[in-house]
Write a protein that holds these residues in place. Sequence first.
Motif, mmCIF file in Angstrom:
data_model
loop_
_atom_site.group_PDB
_atom_site.id
_atom_site.type_symbol
_atom_site.label_atom_id
_atom_site.label_comp_id
_atom_site.label_asym_id
_atom_site.label_seq_id
_atom_site.Cartn_x
_atom_site.Cartn_y
_atom_site.Cartn_z
ATOM 1 N N LEU A 556 0.852 -1.182 0.000
ATOM 2 C CA LEU A 556 0.000 0.000 0.000
ATOM 3 C C LEU A 556 0.891 1.236 0.000
ATOM 4 O O LEU A 556 1.892 1.275 0.708
ATOM 5 C CB LEU A 556 -0.880 -0.003 1.260
ATOM 6 C CG LEU A 556 -2.032 0.995 1.365
ATOM 7 C CD1 LEU A 556 -3.123 0.657 0.359
ATOM 8 C CD2 LEU A 556 -2.603 0.986 2.779
ATOM 9 N N ASP A 557 0.537 2.217 -0.790
ATOM 10 C CA ASP A 557 1.346 3.437 -0.835
ATOM 11 C C ASP A 557 0.667 4.549 -0.030
ATOM 12 O O ASP A 557 0.387 5.633 -0.538
ATOM 13 C CB ASP A 557 1.566 3.880 -2.278
ATOM 14 C CG ASP A 557 2.625 4.983 -2.370
ATOM 15 O OD1 ASP A 557 3.425 5.111 -1.426
ATOM 16 O OD2 ASP A 557 2.628 5.723 -3.376
ATOM 17 N N VAL A 558 0.386 4.273 1.229
ATOM 18 C CA VAL A 558 -0.220 5.242 2.144
ATOM 19 C C VAL A 558 0.545 5.159 3.459
ATOM 20 O O VAL A 558 0.707 4.064 4.001
ATOM 21 C CB VAL A 558 -1.718 4.942 2.383
ATOM 22 C CG1 VAL A 558 -2.288 5.885 3.432
ATOM 23 C CG2 VAL A 558 -2.505 5.050 1.092
ATOM 24 N N ALA A 559 1.017 6.296 3.940
ATOM 25 C CA ALA A 559 1.754 6.295 5.197
ATOM 26 C C ALA A 559 0.845 6.591 6.377
ATOM 27 O O ALA A 559 0.821 5.851 7.358
ATOM 28 C CB ALA A 559 2.895 7.312 5.150
ATOM 29 N N GLU A 560 0.081 7.669 6.284
ATOM 30 C CA GLU A 560 -0.805 8.068 7.371
ATOM 31 C C GLU A 560 -2.241 7.661 7.036
ATOM 32 O O GLU A 560 -2.768 8.043 5.997
ATOM 33 C CB GLU A 560 -0.741 9.569 7.608
ATOM 34 C CG GLU A 560 0.588 10.043 8.184
ATOM 35 C CD GLU A 560 0.830 9.553 9.602
ATOM 36 O OE1 GLU A 560 -0.129 9.089 10.269
ATOM 37 O OE2 GLU A 560 1.991 9.631 10.054
ATOM 38 N N PRO A 561 -2.897 6.905 7.909
ATOM 39 C CA PRO A 561 -4.242 6.410 7.592
ATOM 40 C C PRO A 561 -5.346 7.454 7.712
ATOM 41 O O PRO A 561 -6.362 7.358 7.029
ATOM 42 C CB PRO A 561 -4.450 5.294 8.614
ATOM 43 C CG PRO A 561 -3.578 5.675 9.780
ATOM 44 C CD PRO A 561 -2.384 6.362 9.179
ATOM 45 N N PHE A 562 -5.166 8.460 8.588
ATOM 46 C CA PHE A 562 -6.242 9.408 8.890
ATOM 47 C C PHE A 562 -5.734 10.837 8.687
ATOM 48 O O PHE A 562 -4.969 11.345 9.497
ATOM 49 C CB PHE A 562 -6.731 9.229 10.326
ATOM 50 C CG PHE A 562 -6.991 7.800 10.708
ATOM 51 C CD1 PHE A 562 -7.947 7.054 10.031
ATOM 52 C CD2 PHE A 562 -6.264 7.194 11.720
ATOM 53 C CE1 PHE A 562 -8.175 5.725 10.367
ATOM 54 C CE2 PHE A 562 -6.492 5.864 12.067
ATOM 55 C CZ PHE A 562 -7.442 5.123 11.387
ATOM 56 N N ALA A 563 -6.173 11.475 7.589
ATOM 57 C CA ALA A 563 -5.712 12.840 7.310
ATOM 58 C C ALA A 563 -6.272 13.826 8.321
ATOM 59 O O ALA A 563 -5.573 14.728 8.781
ATOM 60 C CB ALA A 563 -6.122 13.241 5.894
ATOM 61 N N GLY A 564 -7.539 13.667 8.681
ATOM 62 C CA GLY A 564 -8.177 14.538 9.663
ATOM 63 C C GLY A 564 -8.717 13.728 10.818
ATOM 64 O O GLY A 564 -9.236 12.622 10.627
ATOM 65 N N LEU A 565 -8.588 14.256 12.018
ATOM 66 C CA LEU A 565 -9.087 13.566 13.215
ATOM 67 C C LEU A 565 -9.869 14.557 14.062
ATOM 68 O O LEU A 565 -9.430 15.693 14.276
ATOM 69 C CB LEU A 565 -7.914 13.008 14.030
ATOM 70 C CG LEU A 565 -8.276 12.401 15.400
ATOM 71 C CD1 LEU A 565 -9.059 11.100 15.227
ATOM 72 C CD2 LEU A 565 -7.025 12.169 16.236
ATOM 73 N N PHE A 566 -11.019 14.098 14.550
ATOM 74 C CA PHE A 566 -11.807 14.914 15.477
ATOM 75 C C PHE A 566 -12.187 14.045 16.664
ATOM 76 O O PHE A 566 -12.687 12.927 16.490
ATOM 77 C CB PHE A 566 -13.073 15.451 14.799
ATOM 78 C CG PHE A 566 -13.848 16.391 15.678
ATOM 79 C CD1 PHE A 566 -13.479 17.727 15.774
ATOM 80 C CD2 PHE A 566 -14.929 15.954 16.431
ATOM 81 C CE1 PHE A 566 -14.180 18.604 16.608
ATOM 82 C CE2 PHE A 566 -15.622 16.819 17.258
ATOM 83 C CZ PHE A 566 -15.246 18.142 17.336
ATOM 84 N N THR A 567 -11.934 14.540 17.872
ATOM 85 C CA THR A 567 -12.284 13.793 19.085
ATOM 86 C C THR A 567 -13.442 14.504 19.776
ATOM 87 O O THR A 567 -13.278 15.623 20.273
ATOM 88 C CB THR A 567 -11.068 13.696 20.032
ATOM 89 O OG1 THR A 567 -10.571 15.004 20.305
ATOM 90 C CG2 THR A 567 -9.962 12.870 19.405
ATOM 91 N N GLN A 568 -14.596 13.865 19.758
ATOM 92 C CA GLN A 568 -15.789 14.490 20.308
ATOM 93 C C GLN A 568 -15.845 14.336 21.822
ATOM 94 O O GLN A 568 -15.212 13.447 22.390
ATOM 95 C CB GLN A 568 -17.053 13.882 19.684
ATOM 96 C CG GLN A 568 -17.580 12.622 20.350
ATOM 97 C CD GLN A 568 -16.778 11.386 19.993
ATOM 98 O OE1 GLN A 568 -15.870 11.427 19.184
ATOM 99 N NE2 GLN A 568 -17.127 10.256 20.588
ATOM 100 N N GLY A 569 -16.602 15.227 22.460
ATOM 101 C CA GLY A 569 -16.800 15.134 23.906
ATOM 102 C C GLY A 569 -17.752 14.000 24.259
ATOM 103 O O GLY A 569 -18.381 13.384 23.394
#
Length: 835
Positions: A556-569
């Motif tokens: 697979l030619d992908v290093a980072e799996p998640f470009a954007g991350l949001f952590t909800q309350g």
Amino acid sequence: MSRFNALKADSAWQKVWDERQTFAADDNSPKPKSYVLEMFPYPSGRIHMGHVRNYTMGDVLTRYRRMRGMEVLHPMGWDAFGMPAENAAMEKKVHPGSWTRENIATMRAQLKRLGLALDWSRELATCEPDYYGHEQALFLDLFEHGLVYRKESTVNWDPVDMTVLANEQVIDGRGWRSGALVEKKKLSQWFLKITDFADELLEGLGTLDKWPDKVRLMQENWIGKSEGLQFRWKLSNEAGELEVFTTRPDTIFGASFVAVAADHPLAQAEAEGNLEAAAFIERCKQGGTTAAELETQEKLGFNTGLTVTHPFDPEWQLPVYIANFVLMDYGTGAVFGVPAHDQRDFEFASKYGLPIRRVVSDGDKTAPDFTDAEAYSGPGTLVNSHFLDGMDVADAKREVIQRAEAGGWGTGTTVWRLRDWGVSRQRYWGTPIPVIHCGACGVQPAPRASLPIVLPEDVSFDIPGNPLDRHPTWNKVDCPNCGAAARRETDTLDTFVDSSWYFIRFASQPGDKPFDRAVAEQWLPVNQYIGGVEHAILHLLYARFWTRALKRIGKLDVAEPFAGLFTQGMVTHETYKAADGRWLSPGEVVRKGELWVEASGGAPVTTGRIEKMSKSKKNTVDPEPIVDQYGADAVRWFVLSDSPPERDLEWTENGIEGAWRFVQRLWRLFDQLGEWQGEDKPLDRAVHQTIAGVAADIEGLQFNKAVAKLYSLVNAIEKAAPSASRATAIRTIILLAAPMTPHLAEEAWAAMGQDGLIADAEWPDVDPALLVEDEVTIAIQVNGKLRDTVKAAKGEAKDALEAMALANPNVQRILEGAAPKKVIVVPDRLVNIVA
């Protein structure tokens, strides 16, 4: 005026979406692709309000991006392996598989009632062979490339559950589920070489600019890159040396003891001839294992009677202790203690009466005697340190490292807090590790043709331990190399492995391999990942490792799996206790005047803190009866509107009632739509500002702000006179509310005779000219006191503003016909008349 029938609309439109496969993502679509994903749930039995909030957020973003012309992948699955299912098997006398699959069916039905825009055609469960068989293939890929190995290591062993526990599953020295005192035990375990990627994982954090800073910092600290000095102390009273690592070589003249871990070779040697040392080491095995626990537990030591010689002073001898706060798997398993400048060392030295010597000054205190109540670990200047005096900390570190290397007794080096990932678990309900043990050939990878290696169904949980170990046939197999009788590996994989690649399988699901690289790379990385901050370290770190490992081996030619991350309350609720100390659920209490009482019997109830919803404190709210009463859209509206999404949300009856009333307000607007004529320019401007504002808020995941803008537009529409502008505003707000209240929007869309589904409609265009304010509010003052405000064209000339102010009735009444002494005009802001 009709009332919106939420339950009827919910079921009708959910059926339409399902029949038309409205939200099935098309791999071959020419549209720009967007991948929205919430962390998939563990099928524990029923969904809770935390699930509702989490999945509604992702759903709004999904529906919005579809309206903006994107092909959106928004899948759902189940993180279905793990100890809770085995616990249920033991307690309820059911098979973990049947318990898990029944829970999945229940939770799937509950989630569908929320009207989520999910691609159910890609649903997966990690407990099914068509998922974990591919996981076994990936394990073999990593094995063949040298990223998997087996070694004997010290583990946290739960003697009741008879399984290895991760550090995070040890709470106050006890197993998180059984409550048994955890033991440290040597076992042969399978490991993944995550430390080979430590530098990459650390550097990669710098590219994740759409992640919360706090999460990146937590990962950085977990990886824990430390630069320092590894050096040897000469044992004074016997031959040999003791190697230590330190990140603070500058404090070497403040040393007062050396300490080794309980499983350090020196400690083990001491225990062989010393019963007291052996007993102390056994006591250490019962202590905490997490870094946090080591910081907070009482610091204990055993004086071995050995001493070491200070490398800069042959007359200076330091005692050697075995200590419960030193870890064998960090550095060399030995440290030197500087009590004045490390809190752990300070507590240890205070307990055992060891010297505490100041060697770093904060500017005011320079005396060697350290009398502060706590250690000082900040920056400063070196004092009481011979040739280091006057240097700052950084220069002093470099000086000591240089002298150690020149003298041949130490080396500047880097160590990592990160340890290789131990993935062996001694339990049944997990992915079987695809390895075979042969007496003659040793460890052999299972043949790929034998995959999936399926868990046997005929197992019993009557006896503690792993049922796979005692199965009469499953673990018996021929060696793939020599054909002799051999034994299948009975450990199963840590469930974090299951969740380290599920997002790839969602993107591509061929039957003959884990994923098709070209198809997966069309979707990856996940554009927006949403989930709880409790997964900020391990799950996210392991997933980042997995994609990097697959990239290294060419899968697979992908290093980072998640470009954007949001952590909800979290979703919170008040807690209730009966007089006898029992926790009571919200459904078991009623308000009587100003007090809460038990619904059955009327006994008084004590209200407690507002806390995260949890089964243990019974302050959970089941979404299903709420949806039955108010409909899905009201529930969705409430979890979006009542709090910023990154903060905790308190569930209240008043809150859901208010959301339901607003849904009815929206419906009344649609129901009143008429064929009106005429223009209302302020309303037109409000509409286009709302279109732009709601779009920006949804993209920024600021759903509560988007909701507030829709409230404002509804107010403006209700106040406006009938006009073509008002009709357009009503039609527009249907589109703007569609991602949040999709059932109501579809119902209104159909009632207006629009073609197709609103789920497939386009987001309304913005007229840029209407985003620019061409009207301003002018304050009219007399002698500096506000007397009125008026609207004027932006950029209106000064003389026109002056004339407007002088003609104002309030001003004329104050002047009583007299001419003003002076008129001050501030364009676009105010006119001040000096009387």
